[in-house]
Design a protein around this motif. Sequence first.
Motif, PDB file in Angstrom:
ATOM      1  N   TYR A 180       0.901  -0.882   0.253  1.00 47.55           N
ATOM      2  CA  TYR A 180      -0.177  -0.151  -0.490  1.00 47.55           C
ATOM      3  C   TYR A 180       1.145   0.884  -0.116  1.00 47.55           C
ATOM      4  O   TYR A 180       0.772   2.663   0.144  1.00 47.55           O
ATOM      5  CB  TYR A 180      -1.253  -0.141   1.482  1.00 47.55           C
ATOM      6  N   ASP A 320       0.436   1.349  14.513  1.00 49.85           N
ATOM      7  CA  ASP A 320      -0.648   1.985  13.485  1.00 49.85           C
ATOM      8  C   ASP A 320      -1.577   0.523  12.710  1.00 49.85           C
ATOM      9  O   ASP A 320      -1.350  -0.378  12.490  1.00 49.85           O
ATOM     10  CB  ASP A 320       0.193   2.161  12.458  1.00 49.85           C
ATOM     11  N   PHE A 351      -5.498   4.537   9.504  1.00 45.80           N
ATOM     12  CA  PHE A 351      -5.537   5.456   8.520  1.00 45.80           C
ATOM     13  C   PHE A 351      -6.865   4.927   7.336  1.00 45.80           C
ATOM     14  O   PHE A 351      -6.681   3.224   7.065  1.00 45.80           O
ATOM     15  CB  PHE A 351      -4.571   5.729   7.711  1.00 45.80           C
ATOM     16  N   ILE A 352      -7.781   4.735   6.984  1.00 44.13           N
ATOM     17  CA  ILE A 352      -8.461   4.847   6.083  1.00 44.13           C
ATOM     18  C   ILE A 352      -7.966   4.105   5.182  1.00 44.13           C
ATOM     19  O   ILE A 352      -7.037   5.332   4.371  1.00 44.13           O
ATOM     20  CB  ILE A 352      -9.843   5.464   5.530  1.00 44.13           C
ATOM     21  N   ARG A 356      -2.402   4.507  -3.564  1.00 41.91           N
ATOM     22  CA  ARG A 356      -1.490   5.067  -4.310  1.00 41.91           C
ATOM     23  C   ARG A 356      -0.838   4.696  -5.263  1.00 41.91           C
ATOM     24  O   ARG A 356      -0.728   3.149  -5.520  1.00 41.91           O
ATOM     25  CB  ARG A 356      -0.226   4.959  -3.104  1.00 41.91           C
TER      26      ARG A 356
HETATM   27  N1  5AD Z   1      -3.678   4.492   2.668  1.00 41.79           N
HETATM   28  C1  5AD Z   1      -3.411   4.603   4.381  1.00 41.79           C
HETATM   29  N2  5AD Z   1      -2.804   4.804   4.705  1.00 41.79           N
HETATM   30  C2  5AD Z   1      -1.341   4.350   4.641  1.00 41.79           C
HETATM   31  N3  5AD Z   1      -0.405   4.346   5.480  1.00 41.79           N
HETATM   32  C3  5AD Z   1       0.557   4.070   3.759  1.00 41.79           C
HETATM   33  N4  5AD Z   1       0.233   4.171   3.811  1.00 41.79           N
HETATM   34  C4  5AD Z   1      -0.754   4.148   3.647  1.00 41.79           C
HETATM   35  C5  5AD Z   1      -1.334   3.969   3.029  1.00 41.79           C
HETATM   36  N5  5AD Z   1      -1.421   4.066   1.356  1.00 41.79           N
HETATM   37  C6  5AD Z   1      -0.192   4.536   7.040  1.00 41.79           C
HETATM   38  C7  5AD Z   1       0.623   3.230   7.894  1.00 41.79           C
HETATM   39  C8  5AD Z   1       1.435   3.509   7.897  1.00 41.79           C
HETATM   40  C9  5AD Z   1       1.692   4.987   8.217  1.00 41.79           C
HETATM   41  C10 5AD Z   1       2.192   5.531   8.587  1.00 41.79           C
HETATM   42  O1  5AD Z   1       0.499   5.711   7.380  1.00 41.79           O
HETATM   43  O2  5AD Z   1      -0.299   3.159   8.846  1.00 41.79           O
HETATM   44  O3  5AD Z   1       2.538   2.597   9.336  1.00 41.79           O
END
Ligand code: 5AD
Length: 457
Positions: A180, A320, A351-352, A356
Motif C-alpha cells: 500500500y 498503526d 487510517f482509511i 497510491r
Molecule cells: N493508506 C493508508 N494508510 C497508509 N499508511 C501508509 N500508506 C498508507 C496508505 N496508502 C499508514 C501506515 C503507516 C503509517 C505511517 O501510514 O499505517 O504505518
Amino acid sequence: MNDNRSVIEEINSIYGGRERLAYVRSFGCQLNVSDGEKIKGLLSEMGFGFTEDETKADLIILNTCAVRESAEDRVFGIVGSMKKLKELKPSLIIGIAGCMTAQSHIAEKIKKSYPQVDIVLGTSAISGLPALLLDRLRGVRFGEDIAEYGDFSAAVPQIRESAFKASVPIMFGCNNFCTYCIVPYVRGRERSRRPEDIIAEVRGLAAQGYNEIMLLGQNVNSYGNDLGGEMSFPQLLREINAIEGDFIIRFMSSHPKDASDELIDAIFDCEKVAKHLHLPVQSGSDDVLRRMNRRYTAEKYLSIVDRIYERDPDFSLTTDIIVGFPDETDEDFRATLDIIKRVRYDNIYSFIYSKRSGTKAAEMPDSTSDEEKSCRMRELLEVQREISSEHYKRFIGRTMRVLADDVSKKKKGFLTGKSNEFIIVEFEGDESLIGQFVDVEITGAMNWAVTGRIVGR
Ligand code: 5AD
Ligand code: SF4
C-alpha cells in the motif's frame, strides 16, 4: 555545503540589506518535519527570517507528504489559494518540496496546472535549494531539482522547532515495499547514517540541554544492514544511552518482522530509553497481512507482544492500523478488532486505506464501499476509546515522569506533557515548566490522557 557558499553570498547581494521572510510548512511524518528544519537552516544561512503569516512572506516552501491522498489534496488546495498571493506580490517565490515531488505524475501536474510554483525540490535534494533559489532570483522562471545528493540531507544545518525535543534521523528510505505504501518509491532504498555522526549529533543535543531525542527511520530495526554488520539498532541504542545527560530516547518506527530479542533487551536495559514501543501491526488478518507484504502473521506479531509483556505486563504499546485495504472482508476487520483487544494498545493511529498510484495494492480489485470503510473506522475508534480509558486506569496512583511540553488547550492553568510511556498527561502547572521534566502523581484517567498533580521535579 562549500559549493553553496558562493551561491549564498550572491543571494545575499541580490537582496542587499533588505529583510526577507520565509514561510516554511511541513506536512506528514516526523522525518519530513526534520527535513523542514533543514530547509529552514539553509534559508537562515541565506539571510532569511521566518514568518507564520504567508501574506508577509517573500518565499514560501511547502514540504509535502505523499503517504495518503488527503495530504496531497490539502497541498493542492493551499497551492491553488496561493495564486492570489502571487498576484498581489509578483516577487513572491513559491517552492514545493518533499515526497509529493518525487512522483513524476505529481511533479508534471504542478508544472502544468500551477504556474504560480517556481521551484520543485526533491527529498534528497534539499542542499540544492540555494542554487535553485539563485536561478529564480536571476530570472529563470522554473527550477527543478530532484537529483540525489550522495550524502542526502544529513549534513545540512538545521533550525529546530523545539528547544527541548529533537528528532535525529538515523536512516533514510525503505526497502520493505509494503504493497500500500508509496515511501520506498519517494524516499528510495535504505541508507543508514554513520553511527559516529549520529552519536556526535546526540552528544551535541544533550550538551545543549535537549530533554528528548527521537531517533527516526522508516524501519529503525534494519538500521545498519547496509553498514556491513558494523552496528545494529540495539547496539546504537546502547551507545546513545551511554551519552552523558538527562534525556529520554525514543525511536520510530519498528517493523515487527525485524523486532528482535536484542531490541527488547536494549529497551529494558537502557535507563534512558522510553518504556514504550510503537509497533505498527496494520491489520489482524493473516490474509490481509500477506497481501500487504508485511512478512509476519498475527501469531508472530503476538509472540513479540507476549515477550514484552512477560518482562512487564504494563508495558506501553502503540500501533498503526489501515482500515479498508482492498477487498478487506468483515471477517478480516473483526480479526483487526480482535488483535487490538488482545494487545490492549495505549493508543492507535488508524487510517482509511488510500490508493497510491504506482504501488502494488493500487492494482488490486476492491469491492468494499467507502461507506463500509468509514463505518469500520468508526467502530475501530470506538473500541479503542474503550480500551484506552480502561487501560489507562493502571496508571492511577503511580507517579510518572513527564516532559511538560505545552499549555492545555482544554483547561486554563493546566499543562500537558508526555510520560516516559508516551501517555499524554494533563496537570495543573505554570507555563515556566514547559520544557522540563516533572513528577506527576496520576489521579484520573480519560480515554485520551491521564490527569494528575505535580509532586516533584
Ligand atoms: N493508506 C493508508 N494508510 C497508509 N499508511 C501508509 N500508506 C498508507 C496508505 N496508502 C499508514 C501506515 C503507516 C503509517 C505511517 O501510514 O499505517 O504505518
Ligand atoms: Fe511504507 Fe512498509 Fe516501508 Fe513503513 S515499512 S515506510 S509502511 S513500505
